[in-house]
Design an enzyme around this catalytic site. Structure first.
Site, PDB file in Angstrom:
ATOM      1  N   SER A   1       3.141  -2.424  10.218  1.00 18.29           N
ATOM      2  CA  SER A   1       4.601  -2.462  10.374  1.00 18.29           C
ATOM      3  C   SER A   1       5.201  -3.830  10.070  1.00 18.29           C
ATOM      4  O   SER A   1       6.182  -4.233  10.708  1.00 18.29           O
ATOM      5  CB  SER A   1       5.004  -1.974  11.771  1.00 18.29           C
ATOM      6  OG  SER A   1       4.580  -0.633  11.967  1.00 18.29           O
TER       7      SER A   1
ATOM      8  N   HIS B   1      -9.475   1.251   4.682  1.00 16.70           N
ATOM      9  CA  HIS B   1      -8.204   1.406   5.402  1.00 16.70           C
ATOM     10  C   HIS B   1      -8.429   2.359   6.574  1.00 16.70           C
ATOM     11  O   HIS B   1      -9.205   3.312   6.469  1.00 16.70           O
ATOM     12  CB  HIS B   1      -7.129   1.956   4.451  1.00 16.70           C
ATOM     13  CG  HIS B   1      -5.760   1.901   5.032  1.00 16.70           C
ATOM     14  ND1 HIS B   1      -5.309   2.831   5.947  1.00 16.70           N
ATOM     15  CD2 HIS B   1      -4.743   1.021   4.859  1.00 16.70           C
ATOM     16  CE1 HIS B   1      -4.072   2.509   6.297  1.00 16.70           C
ATOM     17  NE2 HIS B   1      -3.706   1.416   5.655  1.00 16.70           N
TER      18      HIS B   1
ATOM     19  N   GLY C   1       2.171   2.093  10.551  1.00 15.48           N
ATOM     20  CA  GLY C   1       3.101   3.206  10.383  1.00 15.48           C
ATOM     21  C   GLY C   1       3.795   3.629  11.670  1.00 15.48           C
ATOM     22  O   GLY C   1       4.419   4.680  11.732  1.00 15.48           O
TER      23      GLY C   1
ATOM     24  N   ASN D   1       0.879  -1.178   0.000  1.00 18.79           N
ATOM     25  CA  ASN D   1       0.000   0.000   0.000  1.00 18.79           C
ATOM     26  C   ASN D   1       0.911   1.220   0.000  1.00 18.79           C
ATOM     27  O   ASN D   1       1.495   1.563   1.026  1.00 18.79           O
ATOM     28  CB  ASN D   1      -0.893  -0.024   1.252  1.00 18.79           C
ATOM     29  CG  ASN D   1      -1.701   1.264   1.393  1.00 18.79           C
ATOM     30  OD1 ASN D   1      -1.856   2.017   0.426  1.00 18.79           O
ATOM     31  ND2 ASN D   1      -2.212   1.518   2.587  1.00 18.79           N
TER      32      ASN D   1
ATOM     33  N   GLU E   1      -6.776   4.717   7.688  1.00 17.82           N
ATOM     34  CA  GLU E   1      -6.529   6.143   7.394  1.00 17.82           C
ATOM     35  C   GLU E   1      -7.737   6.766   6.710  1.00 17.82           C
ATOM     36  O   GLU E   1      -8.044   7.944   6.904  1.00 17.82           O
ATOM     37  CB  GLU E   1      -5.256   6.283   6.542  1.00 17.82           C
ATOM     38  CG  GLU E   1      -4.011   6.030   7.387  1.00 17.82           C
ATOM     39  CD  GLU E   1      -2.821   5.490   6.616  1.00 17.82           C
ATOM     40  OE1 GLU E   1      -2.804   5.574   5.380  1.00 17.82           O
ATOM     41  OE2 GLU E   1      -1.897   4.967   7.274  1.00 17.82           O
TER      42      GLU E   1
ATOM     43  N   LYS F   1       0.106   4.277  -0.336  1.00 14.80           N
ATOM     44  CA  LYS F   1      -0.521   5.497   0.214  1.00 14.80           C
ATOM     45  C   LYS F   1      -0.236   6.676  -0.720  1.00 14.80           C
ATOM     46  O   LYS F   1      -0.168   6.478  -1.926  1.00 14.80           O
ATOM     47  CB  LYS F   1      -0.025   5.755   1.643  1.00 14.80           C
ATOM     48  CG  LYS F   1      -0.015   4.492   2.509  1.00 14.80           C
ATOM     49  CD  LYS F   1       0.180   4.763   3.945  1.00 14.80           C
ATOM     50  CE  LYS F   1       0.312   3.446   4.695  1.00 14.80           C
ATOM     51  NZ  LYS F   1       0.163   3.559   6.111  1.00 14.80           N
TER      52      LYS F   1
ATOM     53  N   GLU G   1      -5.652  -5.143  10.418  1.00 12.18           N
ATOM     54  CA  GLU G   1      -4.644  -4.115  10.623  1.00 12.18           C
ATOM     55  C   GLU G   1      -4.911  -3.364  11.925  1.00 12.18           C
ATOM     56  O   GLU G   1      -5.715  -2.413  11.940  1.00 12.18           O
ATOM     57  CB  GLU G   1      -4.678  -3.113   9.463  1.00 12.18           C
ATOM     58  CG  GLU G   1      -4.350  -3.703   8.127  1.00 12.18           C
ATOM     59  CD  GLU G   1      -3.677  -2.673   7.233  1.00 12.18           C
ATOM     60  OE1 GLU G   1      -2.546  -2.938   6.803  1.00 12.18           O
ATOM     61  OE2 GLU G   1      -4.259  -1.604   6.999  1.00 12.18           O
TER      62      GLU G   1
ATOM     63  N   GLY H   1       4.908   1.068   4.678  1.00 17.28           N
ATOM     64  CA  GLY H   1       6.269   1.592   4.572  1.00 17.28           C
ATOM     65  C   GLY H   1       7.245   0.676   3.838  1.00 17.28           C
ATOM     66  O   GLY H   1       7.966   1.129   2.942  1.00 17.28           O
TER      67      GLY H   1
HETATM   68  C1  PEP Z   1      -0.825  -0.041   5.810  1.00 17.82           C
HETATM   69  O1  PEP Z   1      -0.754   1.065   5.308  1.00 17.82           O
HETATM   70  O2  PEP Z   1      -1.786  -0.747   5.556  1.00 17.82           O
HETATM   71  C2  PEP Z   1       0.252  -0.470   6.692  1.00 17.82           C
HETATM   72  C3  PEP Z   1       0.156  -1.639   7.263  1.00 17.82           C
HETATM   73  O3  PEP Z   1       1.302   0.387   6.856  1.00 17.82           O
HETATM   74  P1  PEP Z   1       2.709   0.036   7.582  1.00 17.82           P
HETATM   75  O4  PEP Z   1       3.172  -1.261   7.006  1.00 17.82           O
HETATM   76  O5  PEP Z   1       3.610   1.174   7.213  1.00 17.82           O
HETATM   77  O6  PEP Z   1       2.452  -0.061   9.029  1.00 17.82           O
END
Ligand code: PEP
Length: 257
Positions: free
Chosen positions: A217, A99, A177, A13, A101, A15, A171, A239
């Site tokens: 993460s 998501h 993040g 992802n 966010e 973003k 998640e 990330g």
């Molecule tokens: C995500 O954006 O779905 C995500 C899991 O981000 P990260 O891996 O950066 O925590």
């Protein structure tokens, strides 16, 4: 992972990251590193504007392209929005829905998530439906109830025969993040509970076949342990999906025979 019954899917992802030229550079760099993974599906969910180029650039490397969101109507007076049909015509295969966010910053609710899941399926896309609890909710001890509710609300009205197109991503919001990963036990416990919810809704055969990802993460260091859990069938990766070497390393962990 349990490949006997279901697909392993590693999805990045991006973003709001990477311009068109950065997308081209990423494609060039990852091409030779990644090869052609045999045992897992690899997806990159990229910003809308990069989709046409990404479909072209990643065709050779067999990376499927996903979008990060879509609207729930097929067309109409929704300035600035993009429909699932529009994405399908561009060659998009997956779309992230709900998501955290989008829930946090753009008023995405369980109701709109459900409408978007229907729109995605109607258009022939595979929705990656995100669910997850906040730290406060985890500390209150309501994680399992909350996740069950989110899954049920997202899937309301989705018939059993469409479930083979649906991916669920667990998640935990506190892990996205932040560099804080859920332990393999925490992630496995919730992913297993999601499969139980799906079993109650659709029966054992459907539940066994649904891909459930972990996201939060996930990185080159912790992916193998998370992916070793029987109910974790892949990852949704933020990330670490921006760096070709890290993303490749996670795909390699998922691609073990
Ligand atoms: C995500 O954006 O779905 C995500 C899991 O981000 P990260 O891996 O950066 O925590």
């Amino acid at each position: 992972m349990n490949r006997r019954y279901r697909k392993t899917i590693i999805a990045g992802n991006w973003k709001m990251n990477k311009t068109l030229s950065e997308t081209r550079a990423f494609a060039e760099e990852i091409k030779d590193m990644l090869g052609r993974p045999k045992w897992c599906e690899v997806v990159l969910c990229v910003p809308y504007v990069n989709i046409p180029a990404a479909v072209r650039l990643f065709k050779e490397s067999r990376i499927a392209i996903g979008a990060e969101n879509c609207h729930y109507e097929s067309h109409g007076a929704y300035t600035g929005e993009v429909s699932a049909e529009m994405l399908k015509e561009l060659g998009v295969k997956y779309v992230i829905i709900g998501h955290s966010e989008r829930r946090q910053y753009y008023n995405e609710t369980d109701f709109t998530v459900n409408k978007k899941v229907h729109a995605a399926l109607e258009a022939g896309l595979h929705p990656i439906v995100c669910v997850g609890e906040s730290l406060e909710q985890r500390e209150l001890g309501v994680t399992m109830e909350l996740i069950a509710y989110q899954v049920k609300a997202a899937l309301a009205g989705v018939p059993a025969d469409k479930m083979r197109h649906v991916v669920i991503a667990y998640e935990p919001i506190w892990a996205i993040g932040t560099g804080k990963t859920a332990t393999a036990e925490q992630a496995a416990e919730v992913c297993e509970s999601i499969r139980v919810v799906i079993r109650k809704l659709y029966g054992a055969r459907v539940a066994r076949a649904v891909t459930i990802q972990y996201g939060g993460s996930m990185n080159a260091k912790n992916a193998a342990e998370l992916l070793a859990q029987p109910d974790i069938d892949g990852g949704l990766i933020g990330g670490a999906s921006l760096k070709p070497a890290d993303f490749t390393s996670i795909v390699n962990d998922a691609n073990q025979e």
